[in-house]
Enzyme design. Structure first.
Site, PDB file in Angstrom:
ATOM      1  N   SER A   1     116.547  20.796 -24.318  1.00 50.57           N
ATOM      2  CA  SER A   1     117.135  19.487 -24.605  1.00 50.57           C
ATOM      3  C   SER A   1     118.108  19.582 -25.792  1.00 50.57           C
ATOM      4  CB  SER A   1     116.014  18.477 -24.851  1.00 50.57           C
ATOM      5  OG  SER A   1     116.467  17.155 -24.735  1.00 50.57           O
TER       6      SER A   1
ATOM      7  N   ASP B   1     114.070  15.601 -13.540  1.00 52.33           N
ATOM      8  CA  ASP B   1     114.370  15.279 -14.936  1.00 52.33           C
ATOM      9  C   ASP B   1     115.021  13.895 -15.003  1.00 52.33           C
ATOM     10  OD1 ASP B   1     115.286  15.145 -17.579  1.00 52.33           O
ATOM     11  OD2 ASP B   1     115.666  17.291 -17.668  1.00 52.33           O
TER      12      ASP B   1
ATOM     13  N   HIS C   1     111.438  16.741 -17.483  1.00 54.87           N
ATOM     14  CA  HIS C   1     112.276  17.224 -18.583  1.00 54.87           C
ATOM     15  C   HIS C   1     111.640  18.373 -19.350  1.00 54.87           C
ATOM     16  CE1 HIS C   1     115.584  16.998 -21.338  1.00 54.87           C
ATOM     17  NE2 HIS C   1     114.833  16.659 -22.372  1.00 54.87           N
TER      18      HIS C   1
END
Length: 341
Positions: A112, A247, A275
């Site tokens: 991320s 995600d 995610h």
């Protein structure tokens, strides 16, 4: 000192003793966890998270490598000063931490926000990067979950501060878990992981840091930075892209765009994962990462290589992948809102 000498000097830490340690850099405390011996893996967490995000894979990876999992400044057990919380600033912080630890070169695994930092680090310090592993990474193109867009708005830190109050948070988390159990589609696919991250918010200053970090990369229209315009500079770095098919924070389409813009990269989609694929299926993630490292040759990019690539420009690395992904990349590269770092 030669590269092998640098590796021999890496401090070996027993795999069952990966307790938090601290480095004092520029007068501020930086927390990190470190275990194992051998070539170095640097694990970078996402926004609002901390090094314990990697707990499901940390010990297995440290059986073969020196694993370093830092808490970004403003996250986890690191200090929370009034500071620059941009992606380039985090990359600089990782350079400083590695230098402090006497680690010259690493394979970077970023999730991320951490993926965006990994990409930025490879752009700023390519000579220190052996491989890149980008997991559900930020910094590809605009699309991002509407909740993050909303949290980038003014005064959102006050709302986060209220949610983080113990009695409010306990009610919120209990209600969220109950809804997730009985109405799975009502909230995030990663509802429990989001709650885990929010559990750090009671730390003083966490809400402000979260907001400052988010606003450095996201506004009400979405992400404001992209690594697509400089991926060609990383063409010599073996790259693995991992994404969850479901995600809901950063769409899986970004994985295909990134793969298209990075010829030679490997792309693996974790089916029915969200995610946090490394937490959804840690054994598969570890096997995949170990195989990738073992089957690729470390990059060795010099300043001269970067100079040649810059002068040739991105056209020297044609896009790959399907037509849809290529067109999406070209749309981003043709926009006047892309990154200009």
């Amino acid at each position: 000192m030669d590269r092998e000498g640098a590796r021999r000097r890496l401090r070996a830490v027993p795999t069952d003793d990966a307790q938090v340690q601290f480095a004092n850099l520029h007068g501020y405390k930086r927390a990190y966890r470190m275990a194992g011996s051998g070539p170095a893996l640097l694990l970078l967490h996402g926004i609002g998270d901390n090094s314990l995000a990697w707990e499901p894979v940390f010990n297995q990876l440290s059986e073969k490598y020196t694993v370093i999992a830092p808490d970004f400044l403003g996250h986890g057990f690191s200090d929370r000063p009034r500071a620059d919380y941009s992606v380039p600033a985090f990359a600089n912080g990782m350079r400083d931490l590695l230098t402090y630890l006497d680690v010259e070169r690493v394979t970077i695994v970023g999730h991320s926000l951490g993926g965006g930092v990994a990409g930025q680090f490879a752009y700023q310090y390519p000579e220190m990067v052996e491989r890149l592993v980008l997991v559900g990474t930020g910094g590809v193109t605009k699309d991002v979950n509407p909740a993050l867009r909303a949290l980038s708005l003014p005064f959102s830190e006050y709302a986060l501060g209220v949610v983080s109050l113990p009695w409010v948070f306990s009610t919120f988390s209990a209600a969220s878990r109950m809804l997730h159990q009985h109405l799975p589609g009502a909230l995030f696919r990663d509802n429990n992981e989001i709650i885990r991250v929010l559990e750090r918010m009671p730390e003083k200053g966490s809400a402000e840091v979260f907001a400052r970090t988010l606003r450095s990369a996201v506004d009400w229209r979405g992400q404001v930075v992209t690594m697509l315009d400089r991926c060609y500079l990383s063409a010599g770095i073996p790259t693995l892209i991992i994404w969850g098919s479901d995600d809901q924070v950063i769409p899986v389409q970004h994985a295909h765009m990134l793969h298209s813009a990075m010829p030679g990269s490997q792309l693996v989609i974790f089916d029915k994962s969200g995610h946090f694929p490394f937490r959804d299926d840690p054994d598969r993630f570890v096997d995949l990462l170990l195989s990738f490292v073992a089957s690729t040759v470390s990059a060795n990019i010099s300043r001269a290589d970067v100079k040649v690539a810059l002068r040739q420009g991105p056209s020297s690395q044609p896009l790959t992948g399907d037509a849809e992904a290529q067109m999406a990349v070209l749309d981003v590269l043709g926009s006047d809102e892309r990154s200009a770092t």
